[in-house]
Design a protein around this motif. Structure first.
Motif, mmCIF file in Angstrom:
data_model
loop_
_atom_site.group_PDB
_atom_site.id
_atom_site.type_symbol
_atom_site.label_atom_id
_atom_site.label_comp_id
_atom_site.label_asym_id
_atom_site.label_seq_id
_atom_site.Cartn_x
_atom_site.Cartn_y
_atom_site.Cartn_z
ATOM 1 N N LYS A 174 -32.066 5.864 49.552
ATOM 2 C CA LYS A 174 -30.873 6.315 50.278
ATOM 3 C C LYS A 174 -31.125 7.684 50.917
ATOM 4 N N LEU A 175 -31.796 8.552 50.167
ATOM 5 C CA LEU A 175 -32.148 9.861 50.716
ATOM 6 C C LEU A 175 -33.026 9.691 51.954
ATOM 7 N N GLY A 176 -33.940 8.719 51.902
ATOM 8 C CA GLY A 176 -34.793 8.439 53.050
ATOM 9 C C GLY A 176 -34.003 7.959 54.255
ATOM 10 N N LYS A 177 -33.019 7.087 54.009
ATOM 11 C CA LYS A 177 -32.180 6.602 55.106
ATOM 12 C C LYS A 177 -31.347 7.738 55.696
ATOM 13 N N ASP A 178 -30.797 8.582 54.819
ATOM 14 C CA ASP A 178 -30.001 9.712 55.296
ATOM 15 C C ASP A 178 -30.862 10.678 56.112
ATOM 16 N N LEU A 179 -32.072 10.947 55.634
ATOM 17 C CA LEU A 179 -32.976 11.826 56.377
ATOM 18 C C LEU A 179 -33.374 11.188 57.698
ATOM 19 N N GLY A 180 -33.604 9.874 57.678
ATOM 20 C CA GLY A 180 -33.995 9.171 58.901
ATOM 21 C C GLY A 180 -32.979 9.299 60.018
ATOM 22 N N LYS A 181 -31.702 9.471 59.666
ATOM 23 C CA LYS A 181 -30.654 9.631 60.675
ATOM 24 C C LYS A 181 -30.789 10.944 61.434
ATOM 25 N N TYR A 182 -31.462 11.904 60.837
ATOM 26 C CA TYR A 182 -31.667 13.199 61.490
ATOM 27 C C TYR A 182 -32.879 13.203 62.410
ATOM 28 N N LEU A 183 -33.789 12.250 62.191
ATOM 29 C CA LEU A 183 -35.069 12.273 62.889
ATOM 30 C C LEU A 183 -35.058 11.381 64.122
ATOM 31 N N LYS A 184 -35.393 11.962 65.254
ATOM 32 C CA LYS A 184 -35.601 11.175 66.461
ATOM 33 C C LYS A 184 -36.955 10.475 66.355
ATOM 34 N N ASP A 185 -37.161 9.478 67.187
ATOM 35 C CA ASP A 185 -38.377 8.673 67.076
ATOM 36 C C ASP A 185 -39.638 9.524 67.175
ATOM 37 N N TYR A 186 -39.679 10.458 68.123
ATOM 38 C CA TYR A 186 -40.889 11.262 68.297
ATOM 39 C C TYR A 186 -41.084 12.204 67.105
ATOM 40 N N GLN A 187 -39.970 12.650 66.490
ATOM 41 C CA GLN A 187 -40.080 13.513 65.318
ATOM 42 C C GLN A 187 -40.615 12.738 64.120
ATOM 43 N N LEU A 188 -40.101 11.534 63.920
ATOM 44 C CA LEU A 188 -40.578 10.696 62.830
ATOM 45 C C LEU A 188 -42.047 10.349 63.024
ATOM 46 N N GLY A 189 -42.415 10.004 64.250
ATOM 47 C CA GLY A 189 -43.807 9.694 64.546
ATOM 48 C C GLY A 189 -44.727 10.872 64.259
ATOM 49 N N SER A 190 -44.270 12.064 64.617
ATOM 50 C CA SER A 190 -45.068 13.270 64.355
ATOM 51 C C SER A 190 -45.187 13.518 62.863
ATOM 52 N N LEU A 191 -44.100 13.278 62.147
ATOM 53 C CA LEU A 191 -44.092 13.482 60.699
ATOM 54 C C LEU A 191 -45.113 12.573 60.025
ATOM 55 N N LEU A 192 -45.173 11.334 60.467
ATOM 56 C CA LEU A 192 -46.092 10.369 59.872
ATOM 57 C C LEU A 192 -47.545 10.646 60.260
ATOM 58 N N ARG A 193 -47.738 11.438 61.330
ATOM 59 C CA ARG A 193 -49.098 11.820 61.729
ATOM 60 C C ARG A 193 -49.450 13.244 61.296
ATOM 61 N N ALA A 194 -48.615 13.826 60.453
ATOM 62 C CA ALA A 194 -48.803 15.224 60.071
ATOM 63 C C ALA A 194 -49.992 15.396 59.137
ATOM 64 N N LYS A 195 -50.708 16.471 59.344
ATOM 65 C CA LYS A 195 -51.769 16.884 58.426
ATOM 66 C C LYS A 195 -51.159 17.664 57.272
ATOM 67 N N HIS A 196 -50.270 18.587 57.612
ATOM 68 C CA HIS A 196 -49.559 19.381 56.607
ATOM 69 C C HIS A 196 -48.158 19.667 57.134
ATOM 70 N N ILE A 197 -47.182 19.669 56.234
ATOM 71 C CA ILE A 197 -45.790 19.925 56.616
ATOM 72 C C ILE A 197 -45.297 21.160 55.863
ATOM 73 N N THR A 198 -44.789 22.115 56.613
ATOM 74 C CA THR A 198 -44.107 23.258 56.014
ATOM 75 C C THR A 198 -42.624 23.079 56.286
ATOM 76 N N ILE A 199 -41.824 23.116 55.235
ATOM 77 C CA ILE A 199 -40.394 22.859 55.387
ATOM 78 C C ILE A 199 -39.598 24.087 54.958
ATOM 79 N N PHE A 200 -38.873 24.674 55.911
ATOM 80 C CA PHE A 200 -37.937 25.753 55.620
ATOM 81 C C PHE A 200 -36.572 25.121 55.379
ATOM 82 N N SER A 201 -36.214 24.973 54.129
ATOM 83 C CA SER A 201 -34.970 24.285 53.802
ATOM 84 C C SER A 201 -34.703 24.400 52.314
ATOM 85 N N ASP A 202 -33.454 24.218 51.936
ATOM 86 C CA ASP A 202 -33.117 24.064 50.522
ATOM 87 C C ASP A 202 -33.110 22.594 50.131
ATOM 88 N N VAL A 203 -33.455 21.716 51.083
ATOM 89 C CA VAL A 203 -33.503 20.268 50.847
ATOM 90 C C VAL A 203 -34.946 19.849 50.575
#
Length: 694
Positions: free
Chosen positions: A335-364
């Motif tokens: 469910k968390l994945g589905k909720d997060l997916g609603k925030y991600l546009k296609d190009y953002q999701l695609g970039s995320l899946l091709r990421a080498k490293h992800i830095t996340i500034f968030s409390d989430v």
């Protein structure tokens, strides 16, 4: 040797001492908390607002002298975490601060218009390379002037100067994201092309990602030509296009994500605003761009996290604390994945899946999310570093400085603090802790450059004394019970029978802190937690837990982590950084999670097959090689076990565990915050010299 530039930003503020201007939310007095938090969501000091344009200006400036030089692709390829070094100083402590930086000559000093007159007068005599400027004086012409002056002052003539020094532009608002493209654009002399595409784009962020991909593919293609020792010009032209296609397919991005927002409990308890202030949005964007420039990455900005996101995380943490069935926890993560997916546009999701490293500034903790069409959380197949946003003032200050880089490949000292009293109630937990201590003691015997310092610390006074005596340690390992209370809005450690939040102003800790304790870093309700406070105390990276954890499983995870760290000293190149190693541990922990969920399955796997081989060793050394994939690790593991059962005529055995997948993936609920990507286990450049730190 090329030098880094230091930029000094002075803002108006009446604070008692540098670095101690109310960075942490107090938890003793609700009235005080609510009074201080009026109008802020992530606890950002309004006194910093007048200096934000100055910080944006600095992001247009060179980070180090090499930014002014025409560099060979071999040297460009060695850049790693090169941020702008920015010091933020309140005017009330400026004079005292100057005493601390006598050996540093800032490249530039920028001060807010409302700084006090004494500081403005003192700046007239202050030694800098470029001078001191009020923030309102800065513009494009001044930017050109500053680049030109720095270029003319280059001390090292080993490299030729850039030809496009005069091509300087001031970006504002969302266009600041284009700054991440300028370093390579200057090296390849195509700034005009970059600007044209940026300003004519209907989606700036997507265009920045596309251009970043092309720039780095070109760089990687040139590096591949170097590796193949192709020097003939005609042959280079012939193979370039084909190699470019290959590199474009292989290339992976460094991605920085900003994802603001706080849970409803934080709004109710601490009195923070449910409206996202523009000043905080601006500050968070600056943090994201600063980090993206540093790691040659791209910035993805997500909108405010809604209550559904936090509600799901909170439900996971509550259910795990109270006890629940495993399939329900997995559904919550999906469910968390589905909720997060609603925030991600296609190009953002695609970039995320091709990421080498992800830095996340968030409390989430987005790494917990099981995205659609995947079976494991994001953190199982992507290396993730978390930087919490709250309290924003302190985290903003930390990001503006350059994080140290630590190398463990030549030596490692561990300070092990045992905080769990050795009595009958704690017998099981202490037994696992003792196994861990013995394992580390054996490593001290087997690895000449490994040192273990151990102490039983049953009071806050004792553990602070132990830390102070071992401040030269690389790793602080704390074995303790966690203390998590939603009523008091806090999560800390029990040191003996005393609660500890590590919130002493003068506390300093080793660069790596591993918390072997339950729920010391929950995120669902926005509690003040000790993991974040260890970052304030100087830790580069802190490992904490969202939920209660099993002592035996924790011991296995920690043993695996220390094994990877130590093996790197023998030249094991499997994992480059601590962040990579932890991702690998979580991704390959499926077999351990399975056998921990069933005593019978565990006994069978530890037993011998008809050929006399121990099944667990056969699985690890033979069966699983090349067959375990991060995104399908559990399905792959189950498939191999089923094959082993079938070969022994036991098809259908352990159906409840394997077929229903009724097991608890505890390793998912650990989180590294800080800069674990800057802790190197193996690095050829560091290996050439004996210094641990950069």
């Amino acid at each position: 040797m090329m030098e880094y530039y230091t930029y000094l930003l002075i803002f108006h503020g009446n604070y008692g001492e540098y670095e101690k201007y109310n960075p942490i939310m107090k938890y003793e007095s609700l009235d005080e908390i609510r009074r201080n938090n009026i109008g802020t969501m992530h606890l950002f000091d309004e006194n910093l607002v007048p200096i934000l344009p100055g910080i944006e200006y600095v992001l247009h400036m060179p980070r180090l002298e090499l930014d002014l030089c025409d560099l060979h692709e071999n040297l460009i390829d060695k850049f790693y975490d090169e941020p702008h070094r920015i010091m933020l100083v309140p005017d009330s402590t400026f004079i005292e601060f100057c005493e601390k930086i006598r050996d540093i000559t800032p490249a530039l000093v920028i001060y807010a218009e409302d700084c006090n007159d004494k500081v403005k007068d003192a700046l007239k005599l202050f030694n800098t390379i470029l001078g001191c400027y009020e923030v309102n004086q800065l513009n494009r012409n001044i930017l050109k002037k500053h680049w030109g002056e720095l270029s003319n002052k280059l001390k090292n003539n080993k490299y030729e100067k850039l030809l496009n020094i005069d091509e300087q532009y001031i970006f504002e608002g969302e266009y600041l994201k284009a700054l991440t493209l300028l370093f390579l654009a200057r090296q390849y002399n195509n700034i005009g092309e970059v600007l044209s595409k940026i300003y004519n784009s209907s989606n700036l962020e997507e265009k920045c990602i596309e251009m970043h991909w092309k720039q780095n593919t070109k760089q990687n293609t040139l590096m591949e030509i170097q590796k193949r020792k192709i020097s003939d010009y005609e042959k280079v032209k012939k193979v370039y296009r084909e190699l470019y296609k290959e590199e474009a397919h292989k290339f992976s991005l460094n991605i920085v994500i900003t994802f603001p927002g706080v849970p409803k409990q934080q709004i109710k308890y601490a009195g923070v605003s449910n409206i996202f202030p523009e000043n905080e949005k601006r500050a968070i964007r600056i943090m994201g761009i600063h980090r993206a420039i540093a790691n040659n990455g791209v910035l993805i900005e997500l909108p405010l996290a809604n209550e559904n996101i936090y509600k799901t995380i909170d439900e996971i943490e509550i259910r795990c604390k109270q006890g629940t069935n495993n399939t329900y926890i997995k559904r919550l993560m999906e469910k968390l994945g589905k909720d997060l997916g609603k925030y991600l546009k296609d190009y953002q999701l695609g970039s995320l899946l091709r990421a080498k490293h992800i830095t996340i500034f968030s409390d989430v903790p987005i790494g917990l999310a099981i995205l659609e069409n995947t079976e494991v959380p994001l953190q199982c197949y992507k290396s993730i570093s978390y930087r919490t946003l709250s309290p924003l003032t302190r985290n903003f200050e930390i990001e503006m400085c350059k994080s140290p880089q630590l190398y463990l490949g030549k030596g490692c000292k561990v300070a092990f603090a045992e905080c769990i009293i050795n009595n009958e109630d704690n017998a099981c937990v202490r037994r696992m802790s003792e196994i861990e201590r013995v394992m580390l003691k054996n490593m001290e015997r087997d690895y000449p450059n490994f040192v273990l310092e151990y102490a039983e610390t049953y009071s806050v006074k004792e553990i602070i004394k132990f830390i102070a005596e071992n401040i030269d340690a690389d790793i602080l390992y704390i074995s303790a019970h966690g203390y998590y209370t939603r009523e008091k809005n806090m999560a800390g450690l029990m040191v003996g029978n005393e609660l500890w939040m590590a919130n002493e102003n003068n506390l300093r800790v080793p660069p790596i802190v591993l918390l072997s304790a339950c729920h010391v870093s929950p995120r669902g309700s926005g509690v003040v937690n000790i993991a974040d406070l260890f970052v304030r105390a100087g830790a580069i990276a802190v490992l904490g837990t969202f939920i209660p954890v099993n002592a035996e499983r924790n011991m296995i995870l920690m043993t695996r982590l220390f094994t990877y760290i130590m093996d790197a000293q023998k030249g094991n190149k499997q994992y480059k950084t601590l962040a990579d190693a932890w991702t690998g541990i979580v991704a390959t922990n499926a077999i351990h999670e399975l056998i921990q969920s069933s005593k019978k399955l565990g006994n069978w796997m530890r037993g011998k097959n008809p050929k006399g081989k121990i099944r667990m060793k056969e699985f690890q050394l033979e069966r699983s090689r090349g067959k375990l994939h991060p995104m399908t690790i559990y399905s792959d593991t189950i498939k191999i076990i089923e094959e082993m059962l079938k070969e022994e005529g036991m098809e259908g055995k352990f159906r409840d565990i394997l077929y229903k997948k009724d097991f608890f993936p505890e390793s998912f609920f650990y989180q590294f915050i800080g800069y674990p990507e800057n802790i190197f286990l193996y690095n050829e450049n560091f290996a050439k010299n004996s210094d641990k730190y950069e």
